[in-house]
Write an enzyme that holds these catalytic residues in place. Structure first.
Site, PDB file in Angstrom:
ATOM      1  N   ASP A 258      -2.512  -8.515  -7.158  1.00 48.18           N
ATOM      2  CA  ASP A 258      -2.176  -8.928  -5.789  1.00 48.18           C
ATOM      3  C   ASP A 258      -2.848 -10.269  -5.482  1.00 48.18           C
ATOM      4  O   ASP A 258      -3.726 -10.349  -4.623  1.00 48.18           O
ATOM      5  CB  ASP A 258      -2.685  -7.814  -4.838  1.00 48.18           C
ATOM      6  CG  ASP A 258      -2.445  -8.128  -3.388  1.00 48.18           C
ATOM      7  OD1 ASP A 258      -1.524  -8.901  -3.088  1.00 48.18           O
ATOM      8  OD2 ASP A 258      -3.190  -7.590  -2.544  1.00 48.18           O
TER       9      ASP A 258
ATOM     10  N   GLU B 150     -12.917  -9.391  -8.243  1.00 46.54           N
ATOM     11  CA  GLU B 150     -12.849 -10.235  -7.042  1.00 46.54           C
ATOM     12  C   GLU B 150     -13.703 -11.467  -7.320  1.00 46.54           C
ATOM     13  O   GLU B 150     -14.795 -11.359  -7.864  1.00 46.54           O
ATOM     14  CB  GLU B 150     -13.347  -9.466  -5.807  1.00 46.54           C
ATOM     15  CG  GLU B 150     -13.475 -10.280  -4.536  1.00 46.54           C
ATOM     16  CD  GLU B 150     -12.223 -11.037  -4.117  1.00 46.54           C
ATOM     17  OE1 GLU B 150     -11.141 -10.443  -4.027  1.00 46.54           O
ATOM     18  OE2 GLU B 150     -12.321 -12.265  -3.884  1.00 46.54           O
TER      19      GLU B 150
ATOM     20  N   ASP C 239     -12.727 -13.518 -12.789  1.00 46.80           N
ATOM     21  CA  ASP C 239     -11.312 -13.846 -12.671  1.00 46.80           C
ATOM     22  C   ASP C 239     -10.505 -12.630 -13.187  1.00 46.80           C
ATOM     23  O   ASP C 239     -10.633 -12.252 -14.353  1.00 46.80           O
ATOM     24  CB  ASP C 239     -11.059 -15.084 -13.534  1.00 46.80           C
ATOM     25  CG  ASP C 239      -9.598 -15.504 -13.552  1.00 46.80           C
ATOM     26  OD1 ASP C 239      -9.344 -16.697 -13.685  1.00 46.80           O
ATOM     27  OD2 ASP C 239      -8.712 -14.640 -13.429  1.00 46.80           O
ATOM     28  N   GLY C 240      -9.722 -12.030 -12.314  1.00 49.84           N
ATOM     29  CA  GLY C 240      -8.992 -10.821 -12.687  1.00 49.84           C
ATOM     30  C   GLY C 240      -7.946 -11.053 -13.767  1.00 49.84           C
ATOM     31  O   GLY C 240      -7.679 -10.170 -14.588  1.00 49.84           O
TER      32      GLY C 240
ATOM     33  N   HIS D 174       0.821  -1.211   0.000  1.00 50.78           N
ATOM     34  CA  HIS D 174       0.000   0.000   0.000  1.00 50.78           C
ATOM     35  C   HIS D 174       0.856   1.263   0.000  1.00 50.78           C
ATOM     36  O   HIS D 174       0.467   2.272  -0.598  1.00 50.78           O
ATOM     37  CB  HIS D 174      -0.990  -0.036   1.175  1.00 50.78           C
ATOM     38  CG  HIS D 174      -1.991  -1.152   1.038  1.00 50.78           C
ATOM     39  ND1 HIS D 174      -2.632  -1.732   2.094  1.00 50.78           N
ATOM     40  CD2 HIS D 174      -2.443  -1.818  -0.079  1.00 50.78           C
ATOM     41  CE1 HIS D 174      -3.454  -2.690   1.647  1.00 50.78           C
ATOM     42  NE2 HIS D 174      -3.352  -2.760   0.346  1.00 50.78           N
TER      43      HIS D 174
ATOM     44  N   SER E  40      -6.771  -2.143  -0.887  1.00 46.55           N
ATOM     45  CA  SER E  40      -6.339  -1.412  -2.083  1.00 46.55           C
ATOM     46  C   SER E  40      -7.492  -0.687  -2.804  1.00 46.55           C
ATOM     47  O   SER E  40      -7.295   0.448  -3.257  1.00 46.55           O
ATOM     48  CB  SER E  40      -5.585  -2.340  -3.039  1.00 46.55           C
ATOM     49  OG  SER E  40      -6.303  -3.533  -3.259  1.00 46.55           O
TER      50      SER E  40
ATOM     51  N   HIS F 134      -7.126  -8.352  -8.108  1.00 49.27           N
ATOM     52  CA  HIS F 134      -7.476  -9.179  -6.941  1.00 49.27           C
ATOM     53  C   HIS F 134      -7.806  -8.213  -5.801  1.00 49.27           C
ATOM     54  O   HIS F 134      -6.944  -7.854  -4.995  1.00 49.27           O
ATOM     55  CB  HIS F 134      -6.313 -10.092  -6.563  1.00 49.27           C
ATOM     56  CG  HIS F 134      -6.007 -11.123  -7.598  1.00 49.27           C
ATOM     57  ND1 HIS F 134      -5.510 -10.811  -8.836  1.00 49.27           N
ATOM     58  CD2 HIS F 134      -6.151 -12.469  -7.572  1.00 49.27           C
ATOM     59  CE1 HIS F 134      -5.352 -11.919  -9.542  1.00 49.27           C
ATOM     60  NE2 HIS F 134      -5.734 -12.942  -8.797  1.00 49.27           N
TER      61      HIS F 134
HETATM   62  N1  SAM Z   1      -5.528  -6.270  -3.086  1.00 43.45           N
HETATM   63  C1  SAM Z   1      -6.216  -6.389  -1.798  1.00 43.45           C
HETATM   64  C2  SAM Z   1      -5.703  -5.304  -0.875  1.00 43.45           C
HETATM   65  O1  SAM Z   1      -4.532  -4.891  -1.000  1.00 43.45           O
HETATM   66  O2  SAM Z   1      -6.476  -4.848  -0.032  1.00 43.45           O
HETATM   67  C3  SAM Z   1      -6.045  -7.758  -1.194  1.00 43.45           C
HETATM   68  C4  SAM Z   1      -6.307  -8.884  -2.126  1.00 43.45           C
HETATM   69  S1  SAM Z   1      -6.091 -10.483  -1.450  1.00 43.45           S
HETATM   70  C5  SAM Z   1      -4.382 -10.630  -1.265  1.00 43.45           C
HETATM   71  C6  SAM Z   1      -6.409 -11.481  -2.860  1.00 43.45           C
HETATM   72  C7  SAM Z   1      -7.873 -11.566  -3.229  1.00 43.45           C
HETATM   73  O3  SAM Z   1      -7.962 -12.152  -4.536  1.00 43.45           O
HETATM   74  C8  SAM Z   1      -8.730 -12.445  -2.341  1.00 43.45           C
HETATM   75  O4  SAM Z   1      -9.803 -11.674  -1.861  1.00 43.45           O
HETATM   76  C9  SAM Z   1      -9.223 -13.583  -3.235  1.00 43.45           C
HETATM   77  O5  SAM Z   1     -10.552 -13.976  -2.942  1.00 43.45           O
HETATM   78  C10 SAM Z   1      -9.147 -12.944  -4.601  1.00 43.45           C
HETATM   79  N2  SAM Z   1      -8.938 -13.856  -5.750  1.00 43.45           N
HETATM   80  C11 SAM Z   1      -8.335 -15.063  -5.788  1.00 43.45           C
HETATM   81  N3  SAM Z   1      -8.240 -15.505  -7.057  1.00 43.45           N
HETATM   82  C12 SAM Z   1      -8.784 -14.547  -7.860  1.00 43.45           C
HETATM   83  C13 SAM Z   1      -8.926 -14.382  -9.269  1.00 43.45           C
HETATM   84  N4  SAM Z   1      -8.491 -15.324 -10.108  1.00 43.45           N
HETATM   85  N5  SAM Z   1      -9.505 -13.260  -9.732  1.00 43.45           N
HETATM   86  C14 SAM Z   1      -9.940 -12.288  -8.878  1.00 43.45           C
HETATM   87  N6  SAM Z   1      -9.819 -12.381  -7.529  1.00 43.45           N
HETATM   88  C15 SAM Z   1      -9.233 -13.484  -7.030  1.00 43.45           C
END
Ligand code: SAM
Length: 312
Positions: free
Chosen positions: A186, A137, A165-166, A19, A119, A42
């Site tokens: 992330d 997400e 899916d991101g 961050h 984020s 993500h």
């Molecule tokens: N970026 C966030 C922050 O800094 O506050 C934290 C994100 S966390 C590390 C990762 C997130 O990605 C989780 O909430 C998980 O459910 C989600 N996730 C996992 N695989 C994913 C995908 N293929 N596409 C989108 N989101 C996904």
């Protein structure tokens, strides 16, 4: 299917690195007149409670954001032989750390620190009216929470929450209309394939939109596929003729230890990194000042350190 919940980890040392770097990048990118589109592949739930069940169970913020806060509010007595980083802290906290602390404080009532912005909220807070934010997400509960949290902002079409899916979802948005973008990726790396997918996503994105800024968070743990992430991204940047920056923060040794009964104690996440392709030119100097200070404050043993490497 997915058991990772960022609520357990919100405000930990990895979030502090991620961050702080994110804010430093945005401050520079948002100075230009042309609109910026930010993609968070993500996104997580967006807002977290540091006094909630998840955070209190894991206690991770106590060794991250809250440790930093305690240090700032009650600095320890100066050491007889202070390190270079301790001397630098005594001369003044790095502007990007102050900026990060102020931004988190702005989500809380004065003197309280119950809320920690993820984020999506950090990014949205900094955007101008013309800028856009696309949040991906995939976790059903976190998507719902994120959508509900974002709805309260009444940000209209500026912010989109996509339950997709991101890694795949970003493809249709590149290049963005004003041809300026920051992509934060992330992943939770809960699935081993995430290590390869994040590199493939950046490779594909660079073909679609070569001038975007791509920032990937990765864990530094004793697994070959984790070591591969910065190595492969560096190769990718070099082959594409792009500038890159790799920043790491280590807070403790990654060695396994044993308790009195001889049971293995896993150290938890010891270190992480942010790899950035096409970084803002101001980022290196900002992190070179900030990261040794963060390692000094958040370090848990003599292995605490930081690096800022760049090339291209
Ligand atoms: N970026 C966030 C922050 O800094 O506050 C934290 C994100 S966390 C590390 C990762 C997130 O990605 C989780 O909430 C998980 O459910 C989600 N996730 C996992 N695989 C994913 C995908 N293929 N596409 C989108 N989101 C996904």
């Amino acid at each position: 299917m997915f058991s990772y919940r960022h609520a357990f980890h919100a405000g930990n040392h990895a979030d502090v690195l991620k961050h702080t770097t994110l804010i430093a990048m945005l401050r520079h990118l948002l100075q230009k007149d042309t609109a910026l589109t930010v993609f968070d592949t993500h996104a997580g739930a967006g807002l977290y409670r540091l006094d909630g069940e998840y955070a209190e169970t894991s206690g991770e913020a106590a060794n991250g954001f809250l440790k930093l806060l305690t240090f700032i509010n009650t600095p320890p007595a100066p050491a007889k032989k202070p390190s270079a980083a301790a001397k630098s802290i005594a001369e003044g906290l790095a502007p990007v750390i102050k900026d990060y602390m102020d931004l988190v404080a702005s989500f809380n009532n004065k003197g309280s620190h119950k809320v920690y912005p993820g984020s999506p909220f950090i990014i949205q807070r900094l955007l101008g009216e013309r800028d856009k934010l696309k949040l991906f997400e995939i976790h059903p509960t976190d998507t719902k929470t994120l959508a509900a949290n974002i709805a309260q902002l009444e940000a209209g079409r500026q912010v989109a929450v996509l339950r997709e899916d991101g890694f795949e979802g970003i493809k249709k948005f590149l290049p963005p209309p004003a041809r300026r973008a920051l992509v934060l990726s992330d992943p939770s790396y809960e699935i081993k394939n995430d290590y390869a997918r994040v590199v493939a996503m950046v490779a594909d994105s660079l073909v679609r939109f070569a001038t975007g800024t791509y920032a990937v968070w990765y864990p530094i743990i004793p697994r070959p596929e984790a070591h591969d992430v910065p190595r492969k991204l560096k190769t990718l940047a070099t082959k594409s003729g792009k500038k890159w920056l790799n920043a790491t923060l280590t807070v403790k040794s990654s060695k396994l230890t044993a308790d009195e009964a001889g049971d293995v104690i896993r150290p938890g996440l010891p270190a992480s990194g942010m790899f950035i392709i096409n970084p803002p030119h101001t980022l290196k100097a900002a992190l070179q000042l900030a990261l040794p200070q963060l390692a000094e404050i958040l370090g848990q043993d003599q292995h605490a350190t930081s690096t800022v490497e760049s090339g291209g």
